[in-house]
Design an enzyme around this catalytic site. Structure first.
Site, PDB file in Angstrom:
ATOM      1  N   SER A 234      16.325 -17.998 -35.856  1.00 11.23           N
ATOM      2  CA  SER A 234      14.984 -17.566 -36.260  1.00 11.23           C
ATOM      3  C   SER A 234      14.086 -17.317 -35.058  1.00 11.23           C
ATOM      4  O   SER A 234      13.203 -16.467 -35.106  1.00 11.23           O
ATOM      5  CB  SER A 234      14.303 -18.649 -37.100  1.00 11.23           C
ATOM      6  OG  SER A 234      14.748 -18.627 -38.413  1.00 11.23           O
TER       7      SER A 234
ATOM      8  N   ASP B  95       8.141 -13.618 -43.355  1.00  7.72           N
ATOM      9  CA  ASP B  95       8.357 -15.027 -43.027  1.00  7.72           C
ATOM     10  C   ASP B  95       7.466 -15.901 -43.918  1.00  7.72           C
ATOM     11  O   ASP B  95       7.177 -15.525 -45.058  1.00  7.72           O
ATOM     12  CB  ASP B  95       8.067 -15.239 -41.525  1.00  7.72           C
ATOM     13  CG  ASP B  95       8.917 -16.327 -40.906  1.00  7.72           C
ATOM     14  OD1 ASP B  95       8.816 -17.476 -41.366  1.00  7.72           O
ATOM     15  OD2 ASP B  95       9.677 -16.047 -39.969  1.00  7.72           O
TER      16      ASP B  95
ATOM     17  N   HIS C 218       6.630 -21.860 -39.544  1.00  5.29           N
ATOM     18  CA  HIS C 218       7.730 -20.999 -39.094  1.00  5.29           C
ATOM     19  C   HIS C 218       7.259 -19.570 -38.811  1.00  5.29           C
ATOM     20  O   HIS C 218       7.566 -18.990 -37.764  1.00  5.29           O
ATOM     21  CB  HIS C 218       8.824 -21.033 -40.164  1.00  5.29           C
ATOM     22  CG  HIS C 218      10.127 -20.420 -39.776  1.00  5.29           C
ATOM     23  ND1 HIS C 218      10.400 -19.080 -39.981  1.00  5.29           N
ATOM     24  CD2 HIS C 218      11.234 -20.952 -39.208  1.00  5.29           C
ATOM     25  CE1 HIS C 218      11.637 -18.834 -39.572  1.00  5.29           C
ATOM     26  NE2 HIS C 218      12.166 -19.949 -39.102  1.00  5.29           N
TER      27      HIS C 218
END
Ligand code: NAG
Ligand code: NAG
Ligand code: NAG
Ligand code: NAG
Length: 730
Positions: A511, A107, A183
């Site tokens: 996600s 990620d 994220h």
């Protein structure tokens, strides 16, 4: 590529290809980005177009592919999934909490100081771990601990990409595993974050925040940067993760559906699966477009997104007394009087209805409540633009495209999001009067009042574009308005202008759904260390729910969800830990499956690094069907019957008899032989066959049907092993 025997090292062998290809360069090695050996046999290099062509025809080279750029597809969800129950329910399962299992997350990196990565109560780092804590900008190796046991970063592909736009000056990019975007911090804490009591986002959604597998270790592989995630970097990270010793790989990133032999995630995932590593990926946010689901390789667990029953009501009360449902995580305490009545403004020139940067005039919006149509440029950003121009509030109005989708934000000004139906009502009110007014009433966090789970509108849908013989997505998990860890140098909207500081924020996307399943897979792996990735996936799929918490069908907008939206259903971790029976798959079975897809010898070699003869394989396995936990039947023109074979392995009670129950798709007769299966010991396998007989076709159009097939234990009715059936007439 083939024939490495005469070289001392793999790197030298890989360089020998570059030496033959790159002619006008003193140091061909300067072109080598990565030399791979676990995820794929090959290397990544910077090449001109002519060198690219030259390499393609070099002896020993199987395939040359351009680098692709992919994208990242975001306290309470563990309780929603039944994992936070007080008392002793499922105690033996929960007490282990995923201990001993290592989840690798590819990620945007990690914010290691987040309380979600504190290692209090964590067992020591597993002995098998061979990874490292790579130092870099603002990141030193002492930042890893028993929770965050590894961190690495991969930037060569990103740097070599043909013309990277320079990062916007405002964006800080750490050349290290440190997360500048948030994220990766969010996804890895969702998978395995340490419990953090009294967590909230500026007061909203308060409660204990914890990942799905709080006992598991996390290893972070930073592959995504401000302009995306390059496949060469992803392969390098997968290569390392396989050797480091991760048990599970979680990838909340991807692109569009691709044939498996050009899909780097699928290729890396194949080699990982061969080594017993389970790979779990987000299915993408391109719903509700049919056949938009990505990361669809049969050895990958593909996750779609669903909503929780947690809402953040922030309703619009219009001047004429209407109440329009809205949702927002704007922190109400900062907004005196629960929302002032303000004059509404909407539209104008230069894209003002979308509130693009530069489109609003201060004279027009100052002190007003601005109505902005939702656009792809960002929900929170619209609020920032309104605020910069002196607006006092914002109503973000869904377009027809967004329907009633309700992803909330921690807006920088008093603001809410309303659905499409409400937005039509609001606009006709605005049209109906000279001086329209409204106020927003923020009502905090409300749990349990709404129907959930339901399919998220944005969740990518099947059927699989490149391989419809496997039903995708596999499973859905919470992915709307998920609260998880956040870097402390970012505001909760992630906007550079947002000076507020938080340890948690809210994000939405497949996600966010993906790491829920990664964490649940870790729980199962800890409970059953000998199970293969396919067995764990089967356990997750066959025990999932098709009904919501109200006992009614899971909805997809106004309609019950189809199998192409939810796959087998909504993940149910408490049941997944004890599925009774599993559909297992050996890596070789995937090769036979690739043969049934008509892939060439080279294509199969690229994926599996094995030189196989499909003719012989299919001769030995007539009517081969991959032992997948769902059933996808395709009737081509003129074909009226199909047979599928499945093999069940007993992982429940040693002496067990199961009987089959079938809900046949409309227009199809289904016959199962045998109709009951008796097992006498653990890990015993039994085969059954399913015949599908299609009705006579009346139309030439592609059409679909769905049903399910369930094996139910004769005494222990909690053992229900359910497979969805999809039927496609093409
Ligand atoms: C890493 O950071 C810690 C804490 O700031 C410091 O004590 C240590 O010396 C640093 N280590 C290295 C190798 O820079
Ligand atoms: C409001 O008025 C505008 C301009 O006359 C028109 O284009 C629009 O369709 C109207 N909207 C509604 C919802 O009535
Ligand atoms: C975030 O967590 C850390 C460690 O628990 C704490 O020191 C800090 O004050 C928190 N920050 C915010 C903004 O709550
Ligand atoms: C299972 O059944 C067999 C005979 O049918 C018996 O010998 C065996 O003890 C049983 N096992 C268990 C665990 O009940």
């Amino acid at each position: 590529m083939m024939g490495s025997s005469s070289f001392n090292t793999r790197v030298q062998w890989h360089l020998s290809f570059l030496e033959r290809t790159v002619l006008n360069e003193d140091y061909p090695s300067s072109r080598l980005l990565y030399s791979y050996h676990s995820a794929i046999e090959g290397f990544a290099a910077r090449l001109s177009d002519s060198e690219f062509s030259a390499l393609q025809t070099t002896h020993g080279v199987i395939a040359v592919r351009p680098d692709h750029r992919l994208q990242i597809h975001t306290t309470y969800s563990y309780k929603f999934l039944g994992l936070g129950l007080a008392g002793n329910q499922g105690h033996s399962f929960q007490s282990k909490l995923g201990q001993g299992t290592i989840i690798g997350v590819l990620d945007t990196g990690v914010w290691p100081e987040s309380p979600s990565f504190a290692d209090n109560g964590m067992p020591p780092v597993p002995k098998k771990w061979r990874g490292t804590c790579q130092e870099g900008q603002s990141f030193n190796s002492s930042l890893c601990n028993r929770k965050l046991i590894g961190a690495r970063f991969y930037i060569k592909g990103h740097r070599a990409s043909s013309s990277p736009p320079p990062p916007p000056p405002s964006i800080m990019e750490y050349i290290s595993p440190r997360d500048a975007h948030g994220h990766g911090t969010h996804t890895s804490s969702t998978a395995a974050g340490t419990p953090v009591p009294s967590a909230s986002v500026l007061g909203n959604g308060a409660g204990e925040a914890r990942g799905m597998a709080p006992g598991s270790h996390v290893a972070v592989y930073k592959v995504c940067w401000f302009n995306g995630c390059y496949t060469s970097d992803i392969l390098a990270a997968t290569d390392d993760a396989i050797r480091d010793g991760v048990d599970i790989l979680s990838l909340s990133l991807g692109g569009f559906p691709l044939p498996l032999y050009v899909d780097s995630i699928a290729i890396g995932a194949y080699r990982a699966t061969e080594k017993g590593i389970m790979v779990i990926c987000a299915g993408g946010n391109n719903g509700p477009i049919p056949s938009s689901v990505a990361n669809e390789a049969p050895w990958i667990t593909t996750v779609g997104a669903s909503s929780l029953d947690r809402r953040f009501p922030a309703n619009v009360h219009t001047g004429d007394g209407q109440i329009l449902n809205g949702e927002s995580m704007y922190p109400e305490s900062q907004f005196a009087n629960g929302g002032r009545e303000l004059e509404l403004v909407y539209g104008g020139e230069n894209g003002a209805e979308l509130c693009f940067s530069g489109s609003l005039s201060k004279e027009r919006v100052a002190g007003k409540m601005v109505v902005c149509d939702r656009s792809p440029s960002g929900r929170a950003l619209a609020g920032e633009v309104v605020k910069e121009n002196g607006g006092a509030g914002m109503i973000l109005a869904n377009s027809e495209l967004n329907q009633e989708e309700n992803s909330v934000d921690v807006h920088v000004l008093p603001a809410t999001l309303i659905g499409y139906a409400e937005s039509i009502r609001l606009k006709s009110y605005i049209n109906s009067t000279r001086k329209p007014t409204a106020r927003i009433k923020f009502e905090g966090t409300v749990i349990g009042k709404s129907r959930a789970p339901a399919i998220a509108l944005f969740s990518s849908r099947g059927p699989s574009l490149t391989n419809p013989s496997i039903l995708k997505p596999d499973i859905i998990a919470p992915g709307v308005n998920i609260i998880a860890a956040w870097p402390e140098n970012l505001g909760p909207t992630g906007l550079v202008e947002d000076a507020r500081r938080v340890n948690f924020t809210v994000l939405s996307g497949t996600s966010m759904a993906c790491p829920h399943v990664s964490g649940i897979a870790a729980l199962i792996r800890t409970a059953h260390p000998s199970w293969s990735p396919a067995a764990i996936k089967s356990a997750i799929m066959t025990t999932s729910d098709t009904l919501d918490h109200w006992g009614k069908p899971i909805m997809d907008g106004p309609k019950p969800a189809s199998v192409f939206a939810m796959g087998s259903g909504h993940v149910n971790p408490m049941r997944a830990i004890d599925p009774g029976l599993v559909y297992d798959i050996k890596p070789d079975d995937y090769i036979a499956h690739l043969c049934t897809l008509g892939y060439s010898r080279v294509d199969i070699f690229v994926i599996t690094h094995r030189d196989v003869n499909c003719f012989n394989i299919l001769l030995k396995n007539r009517d081969f069907s991959l032992n997948y936990p769902s059933l996808s039947v395709i009737f081509k023109h003129g074909i009226r019957s199909r047979v599928i074979t499945r093999r069940l392995t007993n992982v429940g009670l040693p002496n067990s008899t199961y009987s089959v129950q079938v809900n046949a798709p409309q227009g199809v007769k289904v016959k199962v032989m045998p109709e009951s299966l008796t097992f006498n010991h653990l890990y015993q396998s039994k085969i059954y066959r399913v015949w599908f007989f299609s009705r006579k076709r009346t139309s030439k159009q592609v059409s679909y049907g769905q049903g399910q097939l369930t094996w139910v234990h004769n005494q222990q009715s909690h053992y229900k092993v359910r497979s969805p059936i999809s039927v496609t007439w093409v």
